[in-house]
Write a protein that holds these residues in place. Structure first.
Motif, PDB file in Angstrom:
ATOM      1  N   GLU A  82       0.835  -1.206   0.000  1.00 37.99           N
ATOM      2  CA  GLU A  82       0.000   0.000   0.000  1.00 37.99           C
ATOM      3  C   GLU A  82       0.868   1.254   0.000  1.00 37.99           C
ATOM      4  O   GLU A  82       0.599   2.206  -0.741  1.00 37.99           O
ATOM      5  CB  GLU A  82      -0.919   0.000   1.221  1.00 37.99           C
ATOM      6  CG  GLU A  82      -1.880   1.180   1.250  1.00 37.99           C
ATOM      7  CD  GLU A  82      -2.937   1.046   2.317  1.00 37.99           C
ATOM      8  OE1 GLU A  82      -4.055   1.542   2.111  1.00 37.99           O
ATOM      9  OE2 GLU A  82      -2.636   0.440   3.370  1.00 37.99           O
ATOM     10  N   LYS A  86       0.837   4.017  -3.027  1.00 38.49           N
ATOM     11  CA  LYS A  86       0.376   5.362  -2.682  1.00 38.49           C
ATOM     12  C   LYS A  86       1.453   6.399  -2.963  1.00 38.49           C
ATOM     13  O   LYS A  86       1.157   7.500  -3.428  1.00 38.49           O
ATOM     14  CB  LYS A  86      -0.066   5.409  -1.216  1.00 38.49           C
ATOM     15  CG  LYS A  86      -1.428   4.767  -0.987  1.00 38.49           C
ATOM     16  CD  LYS A  86      -1.951   5.021   0.411  1.00 38.49           C
ATOM     17  CE  LYS A  86      -3.377   4.511   0.549  1.00 38.49           C
ATOM     18  NZ  LYS A  86      -3.934   4.759   1.901  1.00 38.49           N
ATOM     19  N   SER A 143      -3.564  -7.420  -0.416  1.00 40.55           N
ATOM     20  CA  SER A 143      -2.494  -6.905  -1.284  1.00 40.55           C
ATOM     21  C   SER A 143      -2.934  -6.948  -2.745  1.00 40.55           C
ATOM     22  O   SER A 143      -2.672  -6.017  -3.516  1.00 40.55           O
ATOM     23  CB  SER A 143      -1.210  -7.722  -1.100  1.00 40.55           C
ATOM     24  OG  SER A 143      -0.673  -7.554   0.184  1.00 40.55           O
ATOM     25  N   ILE A 146      -5.205  -4.041  -3.464  1.00 39.85           N
ATOM     26  CA  ILE A 146      -4.472  -2.779  -3.580  1.00 39.85           C
ATOM     27  C   ILE A 146      -3.795  -2.689  -4.943  1.00 39.85           C
ATOM     28  O   ILE A 146      -3.842  -1.652  -5.609  1.00 39.85           O
ATOM     29  CB  ILE A 146      -3.426  -2.662  -2.454  1.00 39.85           C
ATOM     30  CG1 ILE A 146      -4.129  -2.512  -1.105  1.00 39.85           C
ATOM     31  CG2 ILE A 146      -2.491  -1.473  -2.698  1.00 39.85           C
ATOM     32  CD1 ILE A 146      -3.207  -2.639   0.084  1.00 39.85           C
TER      33      ILE A 146
END
Length: 223
Positions: A82, A86, A143, A146
């Motif tokens: 993540e 990001k 995961s 994401i």
């Protein structure tokens, strides 16, 4: 006496605030140590090849302290995935918002990414982790979610910038999706090369890479 009591109360409150700030800083530093230590192990050994005890040993912490922050190694893995995506999305949004011409955005992105790859080992490990996680079927479900949510954004951002540059005639013609694909393939390849060879990694001039995107480029300031 009352005045002395008030002064003592003020000092006590200041000490409490300082202790809270110190504790919070220590927590954040420990968390960062765990994540960066785990990043190196996951990137090099994979999820299956890494245990909590390995992370504890690598970060010089106890198993119990690791479990204080994360319930399982899968949670650490997901936190890293993540964070990686990001950060990448944030960088892409920043690139979009730059008040420069499209070809300058592409040049800037290439320069910044390559410089980061050559000077920041952790950045290379994030690239390797994402490659492993995307290619593997044996990763936590969270995961996978994401990855599915964010993986297209960097490609789309670069493709959109390329389209704008093509309209202006400053970026080579051709399918923008293909050029964006080669943009990220080359960046990932450089990152993996850096991980493999470390301080002995090659650092060639980037003229051929620039030439993939620009019709005429003097390359006076090649990285």
């Amino acid at each position: 006496m009352l005045s002395c009591g008030n002064e003592q109360d003020k000092r006590n409150k200041v000490n409490v605030a300082r202790n809270k700030e110190l504790n919070q800083r220590m927590k954040e530093e420990r968390l960062e140590r765990i994540l960066m230590g785990a990043l190196e192990l996951f990137a090099l050994n994979g999820l299956d090849g890494t245990k909590i005890s390995d992370i504890a040993r690598h970060t010089e912490m106890s198993n119990g302290l690791i479990y204080h922050y994360f319930k399982a190694k899968e949670d650490i893995f997901t936190a890293l995935i993540e964070r990686a995506f990001k950060r990448m999305v944030t960088a892409c949004r920043h690139l979009q918002g730059l008040e420069v011409e499209p070809h300058e955005k592409i040049r800037y992105a290439l320069d910044q990414l390559v410089t980061t790859i050559r000077t920041t080992p952790g950045a290379c490990l994030y690239h390797l982790l994402i490659v492993q996680a995307t290619a593997s079927h044996n990763v936590p479900e969270q995961s996978k979610e994401i990855i599915e949510r964010y993986r297209h954004i960097p490609h789309t951002v670069i493709a959109d910038i390329i389209v704008e540059g093509q309209k202006q005639g400053t970026i080579r013609q051709g399918r923008a999706e293909d050029l964006a694909f080669f943009f990220w393939v080359n960046i990932n390849g450089l990152a993996l090369h850096q991980v493999m060879y470390g301080e002995h990694a090659r650092a060639p001039r980037l003229t051929p890479l620039y030439s993939m995107f620009f019709e005429q480029e003097e390359h006076k300031n090649d990285v």
